[in-house]
Design an enzyme around this catalytic site. Structure first.
Site, PDB file in Angstrom:
ATOM      1  N   SER A  23       0.834  -1.196   0.000  1.00  0.00           N
ATOM      2  CA  SER A  23       0.000   0.000   0.000  1.00  0.00           C
ATOM      3  C   SER A  23       0.869   1.245   0.000  1.00  0.00           C
ATOM      4  O   SER A  23       2.102   1.175   0.062  1.00  0.00           O
ATOM      5  CB  SER A  23      -0.918   0.010   1.228  1.00  0.00           C
ATOM      6  OG  SER A  23      -0.145   0.112   2.425  1.00  0.00           O
ATOM      7  N   LYS A  24       0.226   2.402  -0.039  1.00  0.00           N
ATOM      8  CA  LYS A  24       0.943   3.674  -0.099  1.00  0.00           C
ATOM      9  C   LYS A  24       1.862   3.871   1.107  1.00  0.00           C
ATOM     10  O   LYS A  24       2.909   4.507   0.993  1.00  0.00           O
ATOM     11  CB  LYS A  24      -0.052   4.827  -0.179  1.00  0.00           C
ATOM     12  CG  LYS A  24      -0.806   4.902  -1.497  1.00  0.00           C
ATOM     13  CD  LYS A  24      -1.741   6.099  -1.526  1.00  0.00           C
ATOM     14  CE  LYS A  24      -2.480   6.187  -2.858  1.00  0.00           C
ATOM     15  NZ  LYS A  24      -3.408   7.346  -2.889  1.00  0.00           N
ATOM     16  N   ARG A  25       1.472   3.325   2.253  1.00  0.00           N
ATOM     17  CA  ARG A  25       2.304   3.540   3.441  1.00  0.00           C
ATOM     18  C   ARG A  25       3.656   2.832   3.337  1.00  0.00           C
ATOM     19  O   ARG A  25       4.597   3.176   4.059  1.00  0.00           O
ATOM     20  CB  ARG A  25       1.568   3.073   4.696  1.00  0.00           C
ATOM     21  CG  ARG A  25       1.316   1.573   4.765  1.00  0.00           C
ATOM     22  CD  ARG A  25       0.453   1.202   5.960  1.00  0.00           C
ATOM     23  NE  ARG A  25       0.143  -0.204   6.004  1.00  0.00           N
ATOM     24  CZ  ARG A  25       0.906  -1.129   6.549  1.00  0.00           C
ATOM     25  NH1 ARG A  25       2.062  -0.788   7.094  1.00  0.00           N
ATOM     26  NH2 ARG A  25       0.549  -2.391   6.559  1.00  0.00           N
ATOM     27  N   HIS A  26       3.773   1.867   2.435  1.00  0.00           N
ATOM     28  CA  HIS A  26       5.050   1.179   2.240  1.00  0.00           C
ATOM     29  C   HIS A  26       5.985   1.960   1.322  1.00  0.00           C
ATOM     30  O   HIS A  26       7.197   1.790   1.377  1.00  0.00           O
ATOM     31  CB  HIS A  26       4.821  -0.216   1.646  1.00  0.00           C
ATOM     32  CG  HIS A  26       4.111  -1.158   2.576  1.00  0.00           C
ATOM     33  ND1 HIS A  26       2.902  -1.737   2.266  1.00  0.00           N
ATOM     34  CD2 HIS A  26       4.439  -1.602   3.813  1.00  0.00           C
ATOM     35  CE1 HIS A  26       2.518  -2.519   3.267  1.00  0.00           C
ATOM     36  NE2 HIS A  26       3.436  -2.450   4.215  1.00  0.00           N
TER      37      HIS A  26
ATOM     38  N   GLN B  76       4.240   2.389  -5.396  1.00  0.00           N
ATOM     39  CA  GLN B  76       3.518   1.189  -5.806  1.00  0.00           C
ATOM     40  C   GLN B  76       3.428   1.039  -7.320  1.00  0.00           C
ATOM     41  O   GLN B  76       3.250  -0.059  -7.812  1.00  0.00           O
ATOM     42  CB  GLN B  76       2.076   1.234  -5.280  1.00  0.00           C
ATOM     43  CG  GLN B  76       1.939   1.328  -3.790  1.00  0.00           C
ATOM     44  CD  GLN B  76       0.478   1.462  -3.411  1.00  0.00           C
ATOM     45  OE1 GLN B  76      -0.245   0.468  -3.314  1.00  0.00           O
ATOM     46  NE2 GLN B  76       0.022   2.677  -3.224  1.00  0.00           N
TER      47      GLN B  76
END
Length: 484
Positions: free
Chosen positions: A240-243, A246
């Site tokens: 997800s974006k928090r990682h 993407q």
């Protein structure tokens, strides 16, 4: 048999990194077996599909070097063919008209859930005569799926997988408005495109069992299937974006080279001994599906960044110069002319040694495009002490008459000057670097000054000394005016 694979994205968003890996694996598998790699844009969702998303997909694949061997096929242009096949199934008795209303289907699902059963269609119109329907009533066409036995898929990655046919209901293949469903359109397209191997994410596994029933009903040969494990974030959760990034676009914007991203994605779920850095020809030579693992892969941004640095150092200097200039374009206070290009190109061998991304490389090169007076970072300012400024004033005289003005002569002059004044080389080189770059980091100071040229170097040193002397005078004035 000629191997033919396809990448079939839906143009409803960005090119996700998981889809990009699927495209890469399809490309490499086809090339390894001397076959063809095709592209199909599955744009039947007219409300969500956009031309911008199509352009992003095409641009991303081109950037990654995953160009199809034939022009892209647009699924929306094949609706007549999808309808033809659905009607053929209806005529052969392998499909039937379903007149269920939306309310009836809703009630059907609710009742199934209440009874602890999966919310599936119950076959209400499977064996009923269409004449029982109200005149002119809208209908869908459903596949008459087998209710006994099982469907078996010999997956080239996951192994043999079986599903009891009773677990699958009669799926819709043609909607009430005459449009085909995704599952039906894909089978028609893969058959007509002579696709031999369908390589896609394991989230499509359920679709494969349903699509297998259409192949069987039409009497078509089913392609081989290979379902790839998904890509998770570093913590094992869904990416997800928090990682971090993407999509392919995000990785490109963050300064990753396509060679590095391809190399990393290849090794993300596929292995061949200890091989890590693999150019495209080696990837094609080595890749096959027997090297793909069954477990989900974890995105490792640190490893990708390290690998990008490796590819960056091996990249062509002219190409990197162009990339850097493109990234510096539009920034305030920079002059991007032929002189700047020549400076960056000359220093590129040293600049790329320290950078891990094109963003870092552009930032490290920016000082070559600046005009005096330069901005100074905190470390550079701290190096320009009164003692250092005095040494630089003396060294200006050395540089002004140095002939030839080359890196070798500059280094020799620096060493002579340091020895004459009883200083270590770094005591001269470090403040000199700060004065001409505004930073404490750069390629060798001798090659840096040579790239800037005599006039620009002297102008930068002079501006730095003038600015620092003015700042020192201001500080003296402030101290004098500060009440005791």
């Amino acid at each position: 048999m000629t191997v033919r694979t396809r990448f079939a994205p839906s143009p409803t968003g960005l090119l996700h990194i998981g889809n990009a890996r699927a495209a890469l694996f399809n490309f490499l598998f086809a090339r390894h077996h001397g076959g063809q790699f095709l592209l199909r844009i599955e744009d039947t969702d007219r409300e969500r599909s956009t031309q911008h998303a199509v352009d992003v997909i095409l641009d991303g694949l081109d950037w990654m070097g995953l160009n199809p061997d034939e022009p892209p096929v647009y699924q929306s242009a094949r609706q007549a063919r999808h309808t033809e096949v659905a009607l053929a199934l209806l005529e052969a008795g392998h499909a039937y008209r379903c007149y269920c209303t939306a309310d009836e289907l809703k009630l059907m699902r609710e009742q199934a859930v209440a009874e602890g059963r999966p919310p599936r269609y119950n076959g209400m119109w499977r064996d009923r005569d269409p004449s029982e329907a109200p005149p002119g009533a809208p209908y869908t066409i459903r596949l008459r799926a087998p209710q006994e036995g099982e469907t078996v898929v010999h997956d080239l990655v996951q192994g043999e997988i079986r599903v009891a046919n009773v677990e699958m209901d009669d799926m819709i293949i043609l909607r009430g408005d005459g449009s085909p469903t995704y599952l039906h359109a894909v089978v028609c397209d893969d058959h007509d495109m002579a696709i031999t191997h369908v390589i896609r994410g394991e989230d499509h596994m359920t679709n494969t069992f349903r699509q297998s029933q259409i192949y069987a009903a039409m009497g078509w040969e089913r392609p081989e299937f290979a379902h790839l494990p998904l890509i998770h974030g570093p913590d094992g959760a869904k990416l997800s974006k928090r990682h971090g990034a993407q999509s392919v676009v995000e990785f490109r914007e963050q300064g990753f080279l396509p060679e590095a991203l391809n190399n990393y994605l290849l090794r993300l779920g596929w292995g061949h001994g200890d091989a890590e850095v693999l150019p495209r020809d080696e990837q094609i030579r080595l890749f096959d599906l027997d090297g793909v693992g069954r477990s989900a892969s974890r995105m490792d941004y640190v490893k990708l960044t390290h690998l990008n640095g490796v590819w960056l150092r091996d990249a062509d200097d002219d190409r990197l110069t162009g990339d850097v200039l493109a990234r510096l374009a539009g920034r305030d206070g920079l002059v991007l002319d032929d002189t700047t290009r020549a400076r960056i190109r000359l220093l590129m061998p040293g600049l790329k040694e320290r950078a891990k991304t094109l963003v870092e490389l552009a930032e490290a090169s920016a000082f070559l495009a600046r005009s005096v007076p330069l901005p100074f970072d905190a470390k550079a300012s701290s190096l320009l002490t009164p003692d250092a400024r005095a040494l630089l004033r003396g060294f200006i005289g050395e540089l002004s008459v140095l002939e030839p003005f080359s890196a070798a002569e500059i280094e020799a002059a620096l060493r002579r000057f340091a020895e004459t004044h009883g200083r270590k080389l770094g005591q001269i080189a470090q403040p000199l670097r700060a004065a001409v770059t505004g930073s404490s980091m750069s390629p060798g100071i001798d090659v840096t000054i040579a790239a800037l040229g005599r006039d620009e170097t002297l102008a930068r040193i002079g501006a730095a000394l003038s600015e620092k002397d003015s700042s020192a005078a201001d500080e003296d004035w402030k101290r004098a005016m500060d009440p005791l």
